[in-house]
Design a protein around this motif. Structure first.
Motif, PDB file in Angstrom:
ATOM      1  N   GLY A  90       0.659  -1.259  -0.119  1.00  0.00           N
ATOM      2  CA  GLY A  90      -0.128  -0.031  -0.309  1.00  0.00           C
ATOM      3  C   GLY A  90       0.873   1.255   0.052  1.00  0.00           C
ATOM      4  N   ASP A 138      -0.439   8.819   0.793  1.00  0.00           N
ATOM      5  CA  ASP A 138      -0.225   9.985   0.384  1.00  0.00           C
ATOM      6  C   ASP A 138      -0.598  11.167   1.440  1.00  0.00           C
ATOM      7  N   THR A 152      -4.685  10.030   1.700  1.00  0.00           N
ATOM      8  CA  THR A 152      -5.297   8.983   1.358  1.00  0.00           C
ATOM      9  C   THR A 152      -4.123   7.855   1.924  1.00  0.00           C
ATOM     10  N   THR A 186      -3.762   4.109   0.418  1.00  0.00           N
ATOM     11  CA  THR A 186      -4.567   2.974  -0.617  1.00  0.00           C
ATOM     12  C   THR A 186      -3.590   1.626  -0.250  1.00  0.00           C
ATOM     13  N   GLU A 224      -3.293  -1.402  -1.698  1.00  0.00           N
ATOM     14  CA  GLU A 224      -3.325  -2.165  -2.890  1.00  0.00           C
ATOM     15  C   GLU A 224      -1.872  -2.256  -3.525  1.00  0.00           C
TER      16      GLU A 224
END
Length: 293
Positions: A210, A213, A218, A220, A222
């Motif tokens: 992941g 930011d 954020t 993420t 992924e």
């Protein structure tokens, strides 16, 4: 609406304090007068009634609470209010934890409320147990809070006595040193399972799970598979280090018996010997009354 039954339920369980949410600043005079009259009702039953209020955004908007306290003290008299408890939870704000000013504003808010009270009543503050391991300005945040108040209540929500003692030990020890009473809390309301994911910094983007930011605020989760990796310098990559599931039965007595709670209370009073230990807070009365008897 029914103060007699509330007091009767608390007396049956040998409670010596009730914490009751303040009315809204826009509530009618009738509601405020009825609330103020509760202090006489509880005093006659040898129970302390503490006014309770707090919300995360209170660290930026303190005046509504000060206005409410002035209104209440006008109705009860300066010596008619046994105490005020703040439950602010500033860590629920959107800017946490990146905004390092949140805890400064939080401590400032506690000081402003203490100043507004002018010693007319006790000031109690609810804190999570992990404030003792949260370092703010080179000091445990729990200790900084305790330096500003008359007492604290710790959200030590566990159903195992050893765990309650372990997570509250530092706060109890500092309370004994600073002569600040410490209440510990037990939970009886229904909770949802909590999924905890521990992330560790990973400099090799190919191994990352992941990206954070901090500018866009954020996270993420992924992996960077089959997509171009962004080149922004401010991005921070992480890998999943550990996943855990915190089951509600480890935190709350919901679904258990009243006897289970009573055994926990007896156990803690027998085993905690710190002079700062003031008692146990049960959250909350409806949750406790819903336990199996």
């Amino acid at each position: 609406r029914d103060p007699e039954s509330m007091v009767a339920a608390c007396r049956k369980q040998h409670c010596r304090r009730i914490l009751l949410q303040l009315p809204d600043v826009h509530d009618s005079d009738h509601i405020w007068t009825a609330y103020a009259q509760l202090f006489t009702v509880t005093k006659s039953a040898d129970i302390e009634l503490f006014a309770l209020d707090g919300a995360p955004d209170m660290i930026d908007h303190t005046m509504p609470l000060v206005t409410k306290l002035d209104r209440l003290l006008g109705l009860t008299g300066n010596h008619g209010l046994p105490g005020m408890q703040l439950d602010i939870e500033p860590y629920l704000l959107d800017g946490f934890p990146e905004d390092e000013t949140i805890f400064d504003r939080y401590l400032d808010t506690i000081e402003r409320v203490a100043t507004a009270l002018q010693g007319r009543t006790k000031l109690s503050v609810v804190i999570p147990f992990w404030f003792s391991s949260t370092i703010h300005r080179q000091r445990p945040l729990a200790f900084s809070v305790m330096d500003r108040v008359d007492e604290v209540a710790v959200m030590s929500y566990r159903t195992n006595a050893d765990e309650v003692m372990a997570i509250s030990d530092d706060i109890l020890r500092y309370g004994a040193l600073a002569r600040v009473p410490v209440w510990l809390a037990l939970e009886t309301t229904n909770l949802l399972p909590e999924r905890h994911v521990i992330l560790k910094r990973e400099h090799r983007t190919a191994l990352a799970d992941g990206v954070l930011d901090p500018v866009g605020r954020t996270l993420t989760l992924e992996p960077p598979v089959n997509r171009e990796l962004p080149e922004q310098d401010h991005l921070i990559w992480f890998r999943i280090h550990h996943r855990t599931m915190v089951r509600p039965e480890h935190l709350s007595f919901a679904g258990r018996t009243e006897q289970d709670v009573q055994l926990m209370i007896t156990n803690l009073f027998a085993r905690i010997h710190q002079a700062s230990f003031a008692g146990l807070v049960i959250h909350d009365l409806p949750g406790y009354q819903a336990l199996t008897r």
